[in-house]
Design an enzyme around this catalytic site. Structure first.
Site, PDB file in Angstrom:
ATOM      1  N   CYS A 121      26.680  46.613  -0.547  1.00 40.71           N
ATOM      2  CA  CYS A 121      25.564  46.225   0.207  1.00 40.71           C
ATOM      3  C   CYS A 121      25.732  44.638   0.735  1.00 40.71           C
ATOM      4  O   CYS A 121      25.399  44.047   1.739  1.00 40.71           O
ATOM      5  CB  CYS A 121      24.052  46.156  -0.669  1.00 40.71           C
TER       6      CYS A 121
ATOM      7  N   HIS B  10      16.716  61.404  -1.571  1.00 44.24           N
ATOM      8  CA  HIS B  10      17.544  60.562  -0.562  1.00 44.24           C
ATOM      9  C   HIS B  10      19.022  61.090  -0.166  1.00 44.24           C
ATOM     10  O   HIS B  10      19.577  61.576  -1.421  1.00 44.24           O
ATOM     11  CB  HIS B  10      17.820  59.100  -1.030  1.00 44.24           C
TER      12      HIS B  10
ATOM     13  N   ASP C  33      19.850  42.756  -3.124  1.00 43.87           N
ATOM     14  CA  ASP C  33      19.656  44.134  -4.170  1.00 43.87           C
ATOM     15  C   ASP C  33      19.881  43.651  -5.644  1.00 43.87           C
ATOM     16  O   ASP C  33      20.339  44.388  -6.253  1.00 43.87           O
ATOM     17  CB  ASP C  33      20.542  45.122  -3.706  1.00 43.87           C
TER      18      ASP C  33
ATOM     19  N   LYS D 146      15.364  48.382   2.629  1.00 48.21           N
ATOM     20  CA  LYS D 146      16.119  49.441   3.317  1.00 48.21           C
ATOM     21  C   LYS D 146      16.513  50.688   2.813  1.00 48.21           C
ATOM     22  O   LYS D 146      16.443  50.732   1.438  1.00 48.21           O
ATOM     23  CB  LYS D 146      17.680  48.270   3.572  1.00 48.21           C
TER      24      LYS D 146
ATOM     25  N   ASP E 127      16.773  47.602  -2.138  1.00 47.30           N
ATOM     26  CA  ASP E 127      17.341  48.784  -1.664  1.00 47.30           C
ATOM     27  C   ASP E 127      16.015  49.715  -2.285  1.00 47.30           C
ATOM     28  O   ASP E 127      15.512  49.667  -3.140  1.00 47.30           O
ATOM     29  CB  ASP E 127      18.500  49.261  -2.560  1.00 47.30           C
TER      30      ASP E 127
ATOM     31  N   HIS F 224      18.860  56.135  -7.676  1.00 49.56           N
ATOM     32  CA  HIS F 224      18.358  54.769  -7.876  1.00 49.56           C
ATOM     33  C   HIS F 224      17.512  54.056  -6.983  1.00 49.56           C
ATOM     34  O   HIS F 224      17.222  54.634  -5.769  1.00 49.56           O
ATOM     35  CB  HIS F 224      19.759  54.093  -7.607  1.00 49.56           C
TER      36      HIS F 224
HETATM   37  C1  VGL Z   1      24.137  49.552  -3.361  1.00 47.71           C
HETATM   38  C2  VGL Z   1      25.172  51.513  -3.538  1.00 47.71           C
HETATM   39  C3  VGL Z   1      24.109  52.197  -3.212  1.00 47.71           C
HETATM   40  C4  VGL Z   1      24.137  48.258  -3.331  1.00 47.71           C
HETATM   41  C5  VGL Z   1      23.128  50.319  -2.851  1.00 47.71           C
HETATM   42  O1  VGL Z   1      23.295  47.510  -3.404  1.00 47.71           O
HETATM   43  O2  VGL Z   1      25.203  47.594  -3.413  1.00 47.71           O
HETATM   44  N1  VGL Z   1      25.262  50.430  -3.558  1.00 47.71           N
HETATM   45  N2  VGL Z   1      22.864  51.568  -2.915  1.00 47.71           N
HETATM   46 ZN    ZN Z   2      21.121  52.749  -2.435  1.00 53.04          ZN
END
Ligand code: VGL
Ligand code: ZN
Length: 216
Positions: free
Chosen positions: A161, A62, A18, A116, A56, A91
């Protein structure tokens, strides 16, 4: 346990989690210092034959977005059918600028990009398995078919993540390293301390990038 430096070995893979605009300062869900790890990740990736990137990738509305739950604010926790869910600012919307990889991330030999978080009702911090703890992305099968038994995890965010990816990698039987200085954390409400304890408990091995890089 010191890993050897043969990262080119076909039995190991780097998982880059991510490294996307929305997680960089200035993005929708900024992780402090997120931009600082990009050059280091590029260097580390240069030594690996096998590199997988996670992205992500959420649809509008969502379930993990605070904006989808009237009266709720980002960083509150709610109960969803699969368990507690931290609510986030919107996001990494599919196809948006914020969902793109950081422009300085430069890993031309990445073999696979795992997207994902595409199910509107279920979050997926992990690149292996969604938050329902059942639905898989297919990543474990991909790695296993390629004969990969060891993974090194880097990226954002260490306490979400990266941690969930590392925990699930252990659960699937991979020898799992997290390269700590190539990660940055969100650290919301004690999340970093909890994530580190859970990873330690699960047998995830913490290392620093100098243990992976030959001195220049
Ligand atoms: C993430 C919060 C929501 C991450 C992704 O990449 O850690 N954190 N979506
Ligand atoms: Zn996310």
């Amino acid at each position: 346990m010191a890993p050897d430096l043969n990262n080119d070995s076909p039995d190991r893979a780097l998982l880059v989690i991510d490294v996307q605009n929305d997680f960089i300062p200035g993005g929708a869900l900024p992780v402090t210092g997120g931009d600082q790890i990009v050059p280091l990740i590029n260097r580390i990736a240069g030594g690996f034959r096998n590199v997988v990137q996670a992205q992500d990738w959420h649809p509008a509305g969502h379930a993990s977005f605070a904006s989808s739950h009237p009266g709720r604010k980002p960083f509150e926790v709610i109960e969803l059918p699969y368990g507690p869910q931290v609510l986030w600012p919107d996001h990494c919307l599919q196809g948006s600028e914020g969902a793109l990889f950081h422009p300085l991330l430069n890993i031309p030999h990445t073999q696979l990009i795992v997207r994902k978080g595409g199910n509107p009702a279920v979050d997926s911090y992990s690149a292996f398995t969604e938050a329902d703890q059942k639905t898989t992305t297919g990543l474990a099968g991909y790695l296993q078919e390629k004969g990969i038994s060891t993974v090194y995890v880097v990226g954002l965010a260490l306490d979400f993540c990266v941690a969930w990816t590392a925990l699930h990698a252990r659960g699937k039987g991979f020898v799992t390293y997290v390269v700590l200085d190539a990660c940055r954390a969100i650290d919301s409400d004690g999340s970093l301390e909890r994530a580190m304890a859970e990873m330690q408990e699960a047998g995830v091995i913490f290392i620093e990038s100098r243990q992976l890089l030959v001195a220049p």
